[in-house]
Enzyme design. Structure first.
Site, PDB file in Angstrom:
ATOM      1  N   GLY A 163     -11.697  12.130   2.169  1.00  0.00           N
ATOM      2  CA  GLY A 163     -10.515  12.460   2.951  1.00  0.00           C
ATOM      3  C   GLY A 163      -9.522  13.296   2.163  1.00  0.00           C
ATOM      4  O   GLY A 163      -9.720  13.598   0.977  1.00  0.00           O
ATOM      5  N   GLY A 168      -8.044  10.894  -0.713  1.00  0.00           N
ATOM      6  CA  GLY A 168      -9.061  10.432  -1.645  1.00  0.00           C
ATOM      7  C   GLY A 168      -9.654  11.558  -2.477  1.00  0.00           C
ATOM      8  O   GLY A 168      -9.880  11.401  -3.688  1.00  0.00           O
ATOM      9  N   SER A 195       4.709   6.570   5.592  1.00  0.00           N
ATOM     10  CA  SER A 195       6.140   6.490   5.906  1.00  0.00           C
ATOM     11  C   SER A 195       6.390   6.045   7.340  1.00  0.00           C
ATOM     12  O   SER A 195       7.523   5.692   7.691  1.00  0.00           O
ATOM     13  CB  SER A 195       6.811   7.837   5.658  1.00  0.00           C
ATOM     14  OG  SER A 195       6.215   8.851   6.440  1.00  0.00           O
ATOM     15  N   TYR A 198      -0.915   2.208  14.394  1.00  0.00           N
ATOM     16  CA  TYR A 198      -1.244   2.577  13.013  1.00  0.00           C
ATOM     17  C   TYR A 198      -0.217   1.992  12.052  1.00  0.00           C
ATOM     18  O   TYR A 198      -0.566   1.458  10.990  1.00  0.00           O
ATOM     19  CB  TYR A 198      -1.285   4.101  12.902  1.00  0.00           C
ATOM     20  CG  TYR A 198      -1.530   4.624  11.514  1.00  0.00           C
ATOM     21  CD1 TYR A 198      -2.796   4.548  10.937  1.00  0.00           C
ATOM     22  CD2 TYR A 198      -0.503   5.218  10.779  1.00  0.00           C
ATOM     23  CE1 TYR A 198      -3.030   5.048   9.662  1.00  0.00           C
ATOM     24  CE2 TYR A 198      -0.735   5.722   9.505  1.00  0.00           C
ATOM     25  CZ  TYR A 198      -1.997   5.633   8.952  1.00  0.00           C
ATOM     26  OH  TYR A 198      -2.224   6.125   7.690  1.00  0.00           O
ATOM     27  N   LYS A 212      -0.634  -0.634   8.768  1.00  0.00           N
ATOM     28  CA  LYS A 212      -0.198  -0.321   7.408  1.00  0.00           C
ATOM     29  C   LYS A 212       0.838  -1.333   6.905  1.00  0.00           C
ATOM     30  O   LYS A 212       0.861  -1.677   5.717  1.00  0.00           O
ATOM     31  CB  LYS A 212       0.359   1.103   7.347  1.00  0.00           C
ATOM     32  CG  LYS A 212      -0.722   2.171   7.448  1.00  0.00           C
ATOM     33  CD  LYS A 212      -1.727   2.040   6.310  1.00  0.00           C
ATOM     34  CE  LYS A 212      -2.789   3.103   6.313  1.00  0.00           C
ATOM     35  NZ  LYS A 212      -3.737   2.959   5.186  1.00  0.00           N
ATOM     36  N   HIS A 258      -2.643  16.241  12.023  1.00  0.00           N
ATOM     37  CA  HIS A 258      -1.206  16.066  11.919  1.00  0.00           C
ATOM     38  C   HIS A 258      -0.502  17.399  12.157  1.00  0.00           C
ATOM     39  O   HIS A 258      -1.126  18.447  12.276  1.00  0.00           O
ATOM     40  CB  HIS A 258      -0.851  15.497  10.544  1.00  0.00           C
ATOM     41  CG  HIS A 258      -1.212  14.051  10.385  1.00  0.00           C
ATOM     42  ND1 HIS A 258      -2.321  13.650   9.686  1.00  0.00           N
ATOM     43  CD2 HIS A 258      -0.637  12.912  10.859  1.00  0.00           C
ATOM     44  CE1 HIS A 258      -2.410  12.322   9.714  1.00  0.00           C
ATOM     45  NE2 HIS A 258      -1.400  11.862  10.416  1.00  0.00           N
TER      46      HIS A 258
END
Length: 319
Positions: A26, A29, A121, A149, A153, A192
């Site tokens: 990703g 990563g 965030s 999501y 998190k 995004h």
């Protein structure tokens, strides 16, 4: 309150440590792998999702039993933009919860010494004070366009805190701001905002379009962090930070989406008209992180938005 004796003291990771980077293909990563290799780490362990489904507790247990990593960077997650979050809230909640539960609990079972959990965030309330301090967590309603999501998190942050409290592990959590860079997802349906703007502007220029319409009003303000800066911060935190308080990672500077769209248009060479479809959602009005905790430890971002956009667009064109 962070204890000074644990928050800022350097604890170098031996470069021969066995490090498992979960989600190494990703955006995040892959940048972490690049950074670790550049810093001299010699024993990195990676697995694709086809090789290891982190949602499968048996497979995760077998992997840890065989590989015995000493350090884990948990960058694996199901991620996406507003459209993807709106279309698949169940998957964004379920998949991320299962990944986190399996990796965190199994890492504790097999004695992982250091672990960094990467959140987002978006864990903070929609109308949090600006810039957003870490103390804003759980103080108000979330942004509805990505609440599933965000809940996953938040659960990861609390899970790390619970493991520290109950088992004494020296694990930490970091909350990066909006990320971008080489390796980003540029799919028009799931990306995004920044890679979506980049791709759409590139295609408009390539197609000779005289008009380009973006979602929303362009008024929301966002903070953007190049993923290579995040990778630098990840290693820094693993070696300098030991507290249950999640750490914000960002630049400390924000910009309106309208300004970002104009920057990208100039970079790409698009000279047509840019319009905004206000029938589409804007998301959170503003999201700027208070990064004073991290800068106080001695780290700050190095890559400017202009430089980072040029770097990302060069990668996009190569691919």
């Amino acid at each position: 309150m962070i204890a000074p004796e644990t928050a800022g003291r350097r604890n170098p990771l031996p470069r021969h440590s066995r490090v498992f980077v979960a989600g190494h293909r990703g955006l995040v990563g892959s940048a972490v792998v690049r950074r670790l290799l550049a810093e001299g780490f010699t024993d990195l362990v990676t697995r694709t999702s086809a090789e290891l489904d982190l949602r499968d507790p048996v497979a995760v247990g077998d992997f840890f039993a065989e590989q015995r990593p000493e350090v884990v960077v948990l960058a694996a997650a199901r991620v996406g933009g507003i459209a993807a979050n709106a279309a698949q809230p169940v998957e964004f909640l379920s998949d991320n919860l299962r990944i986190q539960l399996n990796v965190l609990d199994t890492a504790r079972t097999y004695g992982v010494e250091r672990l960094l959990f990467l959140g987002s965030s978006c864990i903070y309330p929609r109308l949090a004070p600006q810039p957003i301090p870490e103390s804003a967590l759980l103080t108000g309603p979330l942004e509805s366009t990505n609440d599933a999501y965000a809940i996953a998190k938040i659960a990861g942050v609390l899970h790390v805190q619970a493991l520290r409290r109950q088992y004494g592990v020296r694990w930490i959590s970091a909350m990066p701001t909006n990320l971008y860079g080489p390796g980003d997802n540029v799919d028009p349906q799931s990306s995004h905002v920044l890679p979506a703007l980049l791709r759409r502007t590139h295609e408009a220029r390539a197609g000779g379009a005289d008009r380009l319409v973006h979602w929303g009003s362009g008024a929301p303000r966002r903070e953007f962090l190049h993923v290579d800066d995040l990778a630098s911060a990840c290693l820094f935190l693993l070696e300098h930070y030991d507290s249950d308080v999640p750490v914000n990672v960002g630049t400390g500077v924000d910009i309106s989406l309208r300004e970002v769209a104009d920057l990208i248009a100039r970079l790409v060479g698009y000279r047509g008209r840019i319009e905004w479809d206000t029938t589409k959602p804007d998301g959170t009005p503003r999201k700027l992180l208070d990064v004073s905790r991290l800068t106080g430890l001695g780290w700050k971002a190095d890559i400017s938005l202009e430089q980072g956009l040029a770097d990302t667009y060069a990668w996009f064109r190569r691919r």
